[in-house]
Design an enzyme around this catalytic site. Sequence first.
Site, short mmCIF file in Angstrom:
data_model
loop_
_atom_site.label_atom_id
_atom_site.label_comp_id
_atom_site.label_asym_id
_atom_site.label_seq_id
_atom_site.Cartn_x
_atom_site.Cartn_y
_atom_site.Cartn_z
N TYR A 28 -48.72 28.17 -32.75
CA TYR A 28 -48.32 27.77 -34.08
C TYR A 28 -46.81 27.34 -34.35
O TYR A 28 -45.80 28.10 -34.26
CB TYR A 28 -48.20 28.85 -35.00
N PHE A 70 -59.03 31.39 -43.83
CA PHE A 70 -59.59 30.36 -44.68
C PHE A 70 -60.18 31.10 -45.94
O PHE A 70 -60.96 30.62 -46.60
CB PHE A 70 -60.44 29.72 -44.15
N1 LIG Z 1 -58.19 32.60 -35.62
C1 LIG Z 1 -58.41 31.48 -35.93
O1 LIG Z 1 -58.76 30.45 -35.19
C2 LIG Z 1 -57.51 30.94 -37.19
C3 LIG Z 1 -57.71 29.54 -37.78
C4 LIG Z 1 -56.87 29.36 -38.77
C5 LIG Z 1 -55.84 30.35 -39.35
N2 LIG Z 1 -55.86 31.47 -38.79
C6 LIG Z 1 -54.84 32.71 -39.37
O2 LIG Z 1 -55.48 33.08 -40.64
C7 LIG Z 1 -54.26 32.86 -41.60
C8 LIG Z 1 -54.90 32.40 -42.84
O3 LIG Z 1 -55.25 31.08 -42.67
P1 LIG Z 1 -54.70 30.02 -43.58
O4 LIG Z 1 -53.26 30.04 -43.71
O5 LIG Z 1 -55.24 28.68 -42.95
O6 LIG Z 1 -55.70 29.89 -44.90
P2 LIG Z 1 -55.64 30.77 -46.16
O7 LIG Z 1 -54.75 31.94 -46.12
O8 LIG Z 1 -57.13 30.83 -46.72
O9 LIG Z 1 -55.09 29.44 -47.30
C9 LIG Z 1 -53.81 28.94 -47.05
C10 LIG Z 1 -53.72 27.85 -48.10
O10 LIG Z 1 -53.85 28.54 -49.49
C11 LIG Z 1 -52.48 28.22 -50.16
N3 LIG Z 1 -52.18 29.34 -50.56
C12 LIG Z 1 -51.88 30.33 -50.10
N4 LIG Z 1 -51.63 31.42 -51.12
C13 LIG Z 1 -51.98 30.82 -52.34
C14 LIG Z 1 -51.85 31.14 -53.64
N5 LIG Z 1 -51.46 32.52 -54.03
N6 LIG Z 1 -52.06 30.31 -54.57
C15 LIG Z 1 -52.42 29.23 -54.43
N7 LIG Z 1 -52.51 28.77 -53.07
C16 LIG Z 1 -52.23 29.52 -51.98
C17 LIG Z 1 -51.54 27.79 -48.89
O11 LIG Z 1 -50.40 27.01 -49.36
P3 LIG Z 1 -49.16 27.17 -49.55
O12 LIG Z 1 -48.58 27.42 -48.19
O13 LIG Z 1 -48.64 26.11 -50.45
O14 LIG Z 1 -49.01 28.58 -50.37
C18 LIG Z 1 -52.57 26.90 -47.92
O15 LIG Z 1 -52.89 25.63 -48.26
C19 LIG Z 1 -53.13 31.91 -40.86
O16 LIG Z 1 -52.15 31.83 -41.57
C20 LIG Z 1 -53.66 32.32 -39.31
O17 LIG Z 1 -52.43 33.38 -39.00
C21 LIG Z 1 -56.63 32.06 -37.71
#
Ligand SMILES: NC(=O)c1ccc[n+]([C@@H]2O[C@H](COP(=O)([O-])OP(=O)(O)OC[C@H]3O[C@@H](n4cnc5c(N)ncnc54)[C@H](OP(=O)(O)O)[C@@H]3O)[C@@H](O)[C@H]2O)c1
Length: 303
Positions: free
Chosen positions: A75, A224
């Site tokens: 990351y 996600f």
């Molecule tokens: N193991 C794997 O393969 C894998 C893959 C992907 C991710 N991950 C992990 O999972 C975590 C979560 O995944 P993610 O960050 O992709 O997805 P997520 O938490 O489902 O969504 C993040 C998205 O939603 C927005 N967001 C977050 N909080 C919000 C809120 N309260 N209101 C409106 N929009 C909001 C964020 O934008 P803003 O920044 O503008 O808030 C970003 O666009 C990652 O950070 C990572 O640590 C693991």
Amino acid sequence: MKNPTMTSKTITASAAGTWKLGDLTVNRIGFGAMRLPQNGEAFGTNTPSDRDRAIAVLRRAVELGVNHIDTAAFYFSSLRSANELINSALAPYPDDLVIATKVWPGRDPSGNWWWAEPGQLRGQVEENLRQLGRDHLDVVNLRVRPSRTGRSIAEHFAALADLRQAGLIRHLGISNATQEQLAEARRIAPVVCVQNPFGIGARPEDHALLRACGEQGIAFVPFFAIAGKGREAGASATDNDDILSIAHAHGATPAQVRLAWTLQRGPHVLAIPGTGNPDHLAANIAAGALRLTDDEMTRLDTL
Ligand SMILES: NC(=O)c1ccc[n+]([C@@H]2O[C@H](COP(=O)([O-])OP(=O)(O)OC[C@H]3O[C@@H](n4cnc5c(N)ncnc54)[C@H](OP(=O)(O)O)[C@@H]3O)[C@@H](O)[C@H]2O)c1
């Protein structure tokens, strides 16, 4: 809670309760660090984030009770690394902070992806140790290579199990895995978590894996959950009418409803929402206090 957005300043990450990752107790609302190195853009883009803001988000998360942070050495953007930001913001680390990382994928200094052979996993673990400034890693997930979907992960998982035996890792998890791969991994070493994509609209097999984890006392850690089909690109600006009306009824946001729905799938579900936005951080933590009714859960189940 009638209005989590308005009351988010007083709600902490323990609002949804706790779970044990092995011997490590964590609040069910955690934090995903993937979004921190970029400037609010899709993961993989190179525009660096505002360093002070990223550090402030991490410190605020811990102040609000987050003690489970998901990260990875891969990351990073051109100038920011999630692990370095975590180290700078939070070291010396609070005793109860659990940092989970992932190996198997790697990125070279220019950001190009590569995949480790079993013998190269030790180097990936040590890279995380150096960047985080730790002597051991709390949780390491074997992030399954897409070309291995439905195939054996035994060689790689056994290599990680050896590193656990050597004391470099406390607990093991798997990510982007199937039920068969979970069973295979458990024959090699204990598994404390499965980290897979999951949220409203998930496929029946994803629900089955979530349930199987609960039956086996293993944490299910969805990613996600907010971004949904937007995946790495992030959350959509518009949302489904049912989600909007349920959010409206609670004085909540659609993102909070999405998180609450995942948390209500079972006490073993741990959220790791990712954001670089301090307001979104507070809202995500407040979502731990949002309780959807059975009727609302059923409506969301059918989407
Ligand atoms: N193991 C794997 O393969 C894998 C893959 C992907 C991710 N991950 C992990 O999972 C975590 C979560 O995944 P993610 O960050 O992709 O997805 P997520 O938490 O489902 O969504 C993040 C998205 O939603 C927005 N967001 C977050 N909080 C919000 C809120 N309260 N209101 C409106 N929009 C909001 C964020 O934008 P803003 O920044 O503008 O808030 C970003 O666009 C990652 O950070 C990572 O640590 C693991």
